[in-house]
Design an enzyme around this catalytic site. Structure first.
Site, PDB file in Angstrom:
ATOM      1  N   ILE A 167       0.840  -1.198   0.000  1.00 43.56           N
ATOM      2  CA  ILE A 167       0.000   0.000   0.000  1.00 43.56           C
ATOM      3  C   ILE A 167       0.871   1.243   0.000  1.00 43.56           C
ATOM      4  CG2 ILE A 167      -2.025  -1.021   1.105  1.00 43.56           C
ATOM      5  CD1 ILE A 167      -0.963   0.292   3.737  1.00 43.56           C
ATOM      6  N   LYS A 184       4.010  -2.965   5.233  1.00 39.52           N
ATOM      7  CA  LYS A 184       4.522  -2.646   3.897  1.00 39.52           C
ATOM      8  C   LYS A 184       3.757  -3.392   2.806  1.00 39.52           C
ATOM      9  CE  LYS A 184       9.253  -1.160   4.664  1.00 39.52           C
ATOM     10  NZ  LYS A 184      10.672  -1.514   4.491  1.00 39.52           N
ATOM     11  N   GLU A 185       2.843  -4.277   3.222  1.00 38.90           N
ATOM     12  CA  GLU A 185       2.072  -5.005   2.221  1.00 38.90           C
ATOM     13  C   GLU A 185       0.626  -4.479   2.215  1.00 38.90           C
ATOM     14  OE1 GLU A 185       2.939  -9.234   2.316  1.00 38.90           O
ATOM     15  OE2 GLU A 185       5.033  -8.830   2.772  1.00 38.90           O
ATOM     16  N   MET A 186      -0.278  -5.149   2.977  1.00 38.97           N
ATOM     17  CA  MET A 186      -1.658  -4.672   2.946  1.00 38.97           C
ATOM     18  C   MET A 186      -1.981  -3.723   4.105  1.00 38.97           C
ATOM     19  SD  MET A 186      -3.195  -8.304   1.735  1.00 38.97           S
ATOM     20  CE  MET A 186      -4.605  -8.001   0.709  1.00 38.97           C
TER      21      MET A 186
END
Lengths: 330, 597
Positions: free
Chosen positions: A91, A133-135
């Protein structure tokens, strides 16, 4: 009470019998073909409703904090179950620390993630949702968002009966992922079909075994069932430089010195469709990856011709999903 | 609720709670869960054994891949989850320090170690297999490369020999890892390293690569041996057995506990039953006692009623006796002058008789036409008698006497009527009653007691008629009035004051006051007690005031006494205009009245 006891004893005995029967039936199957690589099963029994629900959730961007990415964002089924980038983008354009492994055939991996920190696909599903750092989200936020979708709630209730719950989301996604099986030409060869592979490909397979690649890349998933240190016969990381936390591999989980730079041996199924390679995405092509493997894992040199044949063999591992062959990286 | 009720409720709840607790405890052993745990552990043990076999198959190369070695992991996890879950169901969570918990911890520790060892084994075995597979190829390649160089024959043959010995040594070491073999291989590897210093750089690199694979074989073989040794000595099976034992002994303990609870439950139930039986017998006993005493009470009550009725009757008879004496006297007086007038009348009869006889003689002589002289003689005689009768006012006197006699008879009949009114035989019947008339007729009847002794003063207010039993109320009046007369000492004229007044809409008050000696304070509290009397034995029953009290009470009224020694006494009787409207009370009232009568 006596009757109930007997029933439970009987059911326990039955379970045991089934377990033994399962163990026995596994032996002749192995004896049939003593190849180090085993074909994918012809059939996997899964609840189609769960698969369908998991498919939806896998593509549901509400699982991320800002509704910008879904699981499929980094594990696109159209591009080999990966994003084909050295590291994934989460994101807000955040760059992740590691190369996304393919979701195809992930049900055959003995553990999930490069460092094997998740014992199951269910456990794995929670990881990226919570990774900032992902969702960048959490279960509370995700379930709150999904609970507003009446159609989805109805679908979940029809299957699980207890509404939007993390365990149900995990189960549905994991069940869907178990359905992502890609039988390949090589599986047909393993099942005894003649003339499925070309002479070069067959020779490539032979070299794959002879050079020792198969020592780690074996089993149903051509890997994915063991850990191995990256750099058995040479210091890969010294050569590459710029060591980061992700490079420590399994050490991040166990904190055991011997586990530094130890990674789950990745599956080589669909390897031609999942460039770039390694946890750091440092090998842009299959040829590069094979070179690195020879140098640091096997500790030997090989003629370019042999490597070429091995690459040819690796292409035979590219399978079909829903009847359509996966598209190679280049 | 009283304190006793609260206490009883608390005891009841306590007893039932203990019972419920015992019942729950008796059922608390979960056989299904226990069986499932034991069967799960059995599966786990079998899995563990098969896993060992698969590791050895991989080591010997019988297994060509590690799928069989990796596949037990999810199974183990699932079985562990099952027995963990069942353990919580059987033992409850948070039972730290129990034998089962520590056995689980010990098992888990061993299993974790085993999983880690097997992971390591796979990695090291893959490396070993790779190097051992490559070693002969590398040796061949190296020998060929050395042969192709310009080195001298001795070096070539020495290199060749070393390479061959190293390959053989390393491969032998894989099969029989022997210490002396290891040092000989290490020595030769070092010799090859020295020898290779003479080679061209490329060839030297190749020799070094070969050497590093030899080292890898030795190193990985050692590591593999160590891992397998650790693996074989790792007590996972023993831990599972210990865990099974712990579960079984826990289960046995639970069974023993359950048995004990069951015994306790039986004992407790028996105790409760005994308690209930005891209570029932007590209840029955007290019921019987109650019935007995009830019967005897009833008998005593009936006897008392009977004797009371008798007493009432005898009191009435006594009052009647006194009255009869008075009445006899009352009647005697008019009777005497009635007799006198009759006697006087009888005396007058002769005169009337002479008149009649003389008249008749004259009239007969005249019819017979007797001589005139005889007629004249008789005529003169009759004239004389008639004049005598007229002059003597005989007829008037007789009329007067008859009137007097009739008056006397009228007096007697009035007395009789009053007597009848007073003692109306239908007296149990409740009817309208004028208290003033009641007082008047009582006074008349008590005239004999009162005359020459008391002066009557009446202060009558208008009062409404009351509904009551007139004969009973008259009895009360008579009783109090005759008591009042007796209270006045002989030798002086007393004053008896009768008052009627209306207290309120519903109540009428009658006061009977005398100016006698008053009632001494020591006997005042007893005057309404039955059988209490100040009169000589035989003169009073001691029931008069007691019965009066009861009559007034049963009418729903009140009787009060105020006395001052030397000044006098006043009895105040308050009576309701209408008796209580409550039907049952009215019935009781009538019954009681009947009884009292």
């Amino acid at each position: 009470m006596k009757t109930r006891n007997m029933q439970s004893t009987m059911s326990a005995a039955l379970t045991l019998t089934l377990a033994i029967a399962g163990a026995l039936s596994a032996i002749p199957a192995q004896a049939q073909s003593n190849e180090p690589i085993q074909p994918l099963p012809l059939e996997i029994k899964l609840d189609p409703r769960r698969v369908a629900l998991g498919d939806k959730l896998f593509n549901d961007k509400r699982l991320s904090k800002d509704n910008s990415i879904a699981c499929a964002g980094c594990h696109s089924l159209a591009t080999g179950g990966v994003d084909r980038a050295p590291v994934s983008t989460g994101i807000g354009g955040a760059k992740g620390p590691i190369n996304a492994p393919t979701v195809f055939n992930s049900g055959f991996n003995f553990r999930q993630f490069w460092d094997g920190r998740a014992a199951s696909l269910e456990e794995q599903a929670a990881g990226p949702i919570h990774n900032p750092k992902e969702m960048g989200s959490n279960w509370q936020a995700v379930t709150a968002k999904l609970a507003q979708d009446q159609a989805l709630v109805a679908e979940i209730n029809a299957i699980y009966g207890d509404g939007v719950q993390p365990k149900n989301i995990q189960d549905a996604i994991a069940t869907f992922e178990r359905s992502l099986v890609t039988p390949s030409r090589f599986d047909r060869h393993l099942r005894g079909e003649k003339n499925v592979l070309s002479a070069d490909e067959l020779q490539g397979y032979q070299l794959f075994k002879n050079y020792g690649c198969v020592a780690c890349h074996q089993g149903t998933n051509v890997g994915g069932n063991m850990f191995q240190v990256f750099g058995v016969m040479g210091d890969y990381f010294k050569k590459r430089g710029g060591i980061n936390d992700a490079d420590l591999g399994r050490y991040n989980v166990t904190k055991v010195e011997a586990d530094k730079h130890v990674f789950k041996v990745p599956s080589l199924r669909n390897v031609a469709a999942t460039a770039p390679y390694f946890h750091d995405g440092s090998a842009a092509t299959l040829e590069d990856a094979v070179d690195v493997m020879f140098r640091y894992q096997l500790g030997r040199a090989a003629p370019a011709k042999d490597k070429g044949l091995i690459v040819k063999f690796l292409h035979t591992l590219t399978g079909e999903y829903k009847g359509k062959p996966l598209v190679a990286s280049r | 609720m009283t304190r006793n009720q609260v206490l009883s409720a608390a005891i009841g709840i306590g007893l039932v709670s203990v019972l419920a607790f015992l019942v729950v405890k008796t059922r608390s052993v979960d056989f299904d869960a226990h069986n499932e745990i034991i069967s799960t552990l059995r599966q786990l043990k079998q899995l563990d054994a098969e896993w060992n076999a698969d590791v050895l198959r991989s080591k010997t190369g019988f297994n060509t891949n590690y799928d069989p070695v990796a596949s037990p992991l999810p199974l183990i996890a699932r079985l562990e989850a099952t027995f963990q879950e069942r353990t919580t169901a059987v033992l409850g969570s948070g039972e730290d320090g129990s034998a089962v918990t520590s056995a689980i911890d010990a098992y888990k520790k061993a299993m974790q170690t085993k999983i880690a060892l097997i992971e390591n084994f796979k990695s090291q075995n893959a490396i070993l297999r790779n190097s051992s597979r490559y070693l002969p190829v590398a040796a061949h390649d190296l020998s060929a490369a050395v042969a192709g160089t310009a080195a001298d024959g001795a070096t070539k043959s020495r290199t060749d020999a070393l390479v061959n010995q190293l390959v053989t040594g390393a491969m032998t070491y894989i099969l029989t890892p022997d210490g002396s073999l290891r040092s000989s291989v290490t020595e030769k590897s070092a010799s090859l390293g020295e020898l290779s210093n003479k080679f061209a750089p490329e060839l030297r690199e190749q020799a070094e690569l070969f050497g590093s694979h030899v080292d890898t074989v030795l190193r990985q073989q050692d590591a593999g041996d160590k891992l397998l040794t650790e693996l074989t000595t790792l007590p996972t099976a023993a831990r599972i057995d210990a865990l099974t034992d712990a579960y079984n002994s826990e289960h046995d303990q639970q069974l023993i506990a359950q048995q004990n609870y069951r015994l306790a439950l039986i004992a407790y139930s028996a105790l409760l039953l005994a308690g209930i039986a005891w209570l029932a017998s007590r209840l029955f006993k007290s019921y019987r006692l109650l019935r007995r005493s009830n019967a005897s009470l009833k008998k005593a009550h009936d006897d008392l009623k009977e004797s009371q009725t008798y007493m009432v009757q005898s009191e009435k008879m006594s009052a009647l006796g006194q009255m009869v004496a008075g009445i006899a006297h009352e009647i005697n007086t008019p009777l005497a002058y009635v007799k006198g007038t009759i006697d006087l009348l009888a005396e007058q009869i002769g005169q009337i008789k002479g008149l009649a006889r003389t008249s008749y003689t004259l009239t007969r002589l005249m019819r017979e036409q007797a001589d005139k002289a005889t007629v004249k003689q008789h005529f003169l005689e009759l004239e004389g008698v008639a004049r005598q009768t007229i002059d003597g006012n005989v007829v008037e006197e007789m009329g007067s006497l008859l009137e007097t006699g009739s008056h006397g008879i009228g007096q007697i009949s009035e007395i009789v009527l009053n007597l009848k009114n007073f003692s109306r035989l239908d007296r149990a019947k409740v009817s309208e009653f004028n208290v003033q008339e009641g007082l008047d007729s009582t006074l008349l009847l008590a005239h004999n007691l009162l005359k020459n002794k008391v002066r009557i003063e009446k202060e009558f207010d208008d009062v409404p008629p009351i509904t009551c039993s007139p004969s009973q109320i008259n009895q009360v009046f008579l009783n109090i009035i005759s008591n009042a007369a007796q209270a006045i000492p002989d030798g002086r004229m007393g004053v008896l004051t009768l008052r009627t007044s209306q207290v309120n809409e519903d109540t009428v008050c009658v006061e009977i006051q005398d100016d006698g000696d008053g009632i001494p304070s020591d006997i005042l509290p007893k005057i309404f007690d039955p059988f209490f009397t100040t009169k000589e034995i035989g003169k009073g029953t001691g029931m008069g005031l007691s019965i009066s009290y009861k009559i007034i009470q049963e009418h729903g009224g009140r009787i009060e006494v105020n006395t001052e020694p030397g000044v006098g006494t006043v009895f105040s009787i308050e009576l309701p205009v209408k008796p209580n409207q409550d039907s049952s009370a009215a019935e009781t009232f009538e019954d009681d009245l009947l009884l009292a009568a």
